[in-house]
Design a protein around this motif. Structure first.
Motif, mmCIF file in Angstrom:
data_model
loop_
_atom_site.group_PDB
_atom_site.id
_atom_site.type_symbol
_atom_site.label_atom_id
_atom_site.label_comp_id
_atom_site.label_asym_id
_atom_site.label_seq_id
_atom_site.Cartn_x
_atom_site.Cartn_y
_atom_site.Cartn_z
ATOM 1 N N ASN A 1 -8.630 -2.749 -4.020
ATOM 2 C CA ASN A 1 -7.928 -3.265 -4.947
ATOM 3 C C ASN A 1 -8.177 -3.842 -6.133
ATOM 4 O O ASN A 1 -8.844 -5.386 -5.713
ATOM 5 C CB ASN A 1 -6.474 -4.111 -3.837
ATOM 6 N N VAL B 1 -11.058 -4.403 4.039
ATOM 7 C CA VAL B 1 -10.558 -4.098 2.851
ATOM 8 C C VAL B 1 -10.873 -5.188 1.665
ATOM 9 O O VAL B 1 -11.405 -6.430 1.942
ATOM 10 C CB VAL B 1 -8.662 -4.150 2.462
ATOM 11 N N PRO C 1 -2.126 3.636 7.110
ATOM 12 C CA PRO C 1 -3.125 2.499 5.985
ATOM 13 C C PRO C 1 -3.474 1.201 7.695
ATOM 14 O O PRO C 1 -4.671 0.729 7.401
ATOM 15 C CB PRO C 1 -2.068 0.972 5.211
ATOM 16 N N GLN D 1 -0.518 4.702 0.110
ATOM 17 C CA GLN D 1 -1.690 4.855 1.871
ATOM 18 C C GLN D 1 -1.005 5.362 3.011
ATOM 19 O O GLN D 1 0.392 5.328 3.283
ATOM 20 C CB GLN D 1 -2.012 3.456 1.532
ATOM 21 N N LEU E 1 0.551 -0.874 0.015
ATOM 22 C CA LEU E 1 -0.020 -0.711 0.057
ATOM 23 C C LEU E 1 1.159 1.199 -0.229
ATOM 24 O O LEU E 1 0.695 1.599 1.134
ATOM 25 C CB LEU E 1 -0.495 -0.621 1.387
ATOM 26 N N SER F 1 -13.015 0.598 3.555
ATOM 27 C CA SER F 1 -12.475 1.576 3.257
ATOM 28 C C SER F 1 -11.469 1.923 2.108
ATOM 29 O O SER F 1 -11.229 2.512 1.553
ATOM 30 C CB SER F 1 -11.356 1.570 4.603
ATOM 31 N N LEU F 2 -11.380 0.636 1.513
ATOM 32 C CA LEU F 2 -10.412 0.617 0.802
ATOM 33 C C LEU F 2 -10.443 -0.939 -0.329
ATOM 34 O O LEU F 2 -10.556 -1.612 0.181
ATOM 35 C CB LEU F 2 -8.974 0.048 0.905
ATOM 36 N N LEU G 1 -7.212 1.504 8.289
ATOM 37 C CA LEU G 1 -8.183 0.998 7.281
ATOM 38 C C LEU G 1 -8.955 -0.145 7.830
ATOM 39 O O LEU G 1 -8.208 -0.989 8.914
ATOM 40 C CB LEU G 1 -7.352 0.308 6.405
ATOM 41 N N THR H 1 -16.862 1.401 -2.163
ATOM 42 C CA THR H 1 -15.938 2.232 -1.525
ATOM 43 C C THR H 1 -16.175 3.333 -0.401
ATOM 44 O O THR H 1 -16.866 4.190 -1.097
ATOM 45 C CB THR H 1 -14.679 2.384 -2.155
#
Ligand code: SAM
Length: 154
Positions: A126, A54, A48, A45, A42, A123-124, A51, A150
């Motif tokens: 990918n 995820v 991190p 970020q 990350l 929160s995130l 978070l 998100t």
């Protein structure tokens, strides 16, 4: 939702035989090389550890998500989704072996459809190498689904 086995192939993914041991090995090597060249899991970020949830879309062998779970024990829930049942089976075994199985889940889902999560749940999010299965016309809906699940400003 689970994807019926007969739908696993054909797929839009450019590797058709995903149950092959050498394909798992290739993905693990690729994952480590790319994470290293990104500067870590990350690198963009600032905090991190703040978070909470995820999501990794098209998680493959789960390498990125598992490394995120090991590196940041403060992240409560990490969910990997992939269309391939074999890929997910492999990822779940890795999660158990690495002792992060209580926080990490791997769920079968087709990212070309609606993501089965509430709005603002993560929160995130990918998604790496999505170009390996998205066609040009799939991108707008895909990106809008990632944005929907998100949480803004999380
Ligand atoms: C090149 S791998 C990338 C793995 C991982 N994101 C990484 O960075 O190491 C692409 C993954 O996308 C998955 N995939 C292909 N089509 C998909 C779809 N429609 N929905 C979800 N995952 C899909 C494949 O099964 C494969 O595991």
């Amino acid at each position: 939702m689970s994807v019926p086995p007969e739908r696993e192939q054909p797929s839009t993914y450019f590797v058709q035989d995903r149950a092959n041991q050498s394909e798992f090995e290739r993905l693990q090597v690729q994952d480590q090389m790319v994470t290293s060249k990104m500067g870590g899991i990350l690198p963009e970020q600032p905090e991190p550890e703040k978070l909470r949830r995820v999501l990794d879309v098209g998680c493959g062998t789960g390498g990125w998500l598992l490394e995120t779970a090991r590196t940041y024990p403060t992240i409560e829930t990490l969910i990997g989704v992939d269309v391939s049942a074999k890929m997910l089976e492999f990822a779940r075994e890795q999660a158990q072996q690495q002792g992060v199985g209580t926080r990490v889940e791997f769920t079968q889902m087709d990212a070309l459809r609606m993501l089965e999560f509430p709005t603002g749940y993560f929160s995130l999010v990918n998604a790496r190498f999505s170009l390996s299965y998205l066609r040009t016309w799939d991108w707008p809906k895909f990106v809008s689904e990632l944005a929907r699940v998100t949480r803004a400003g999380a």
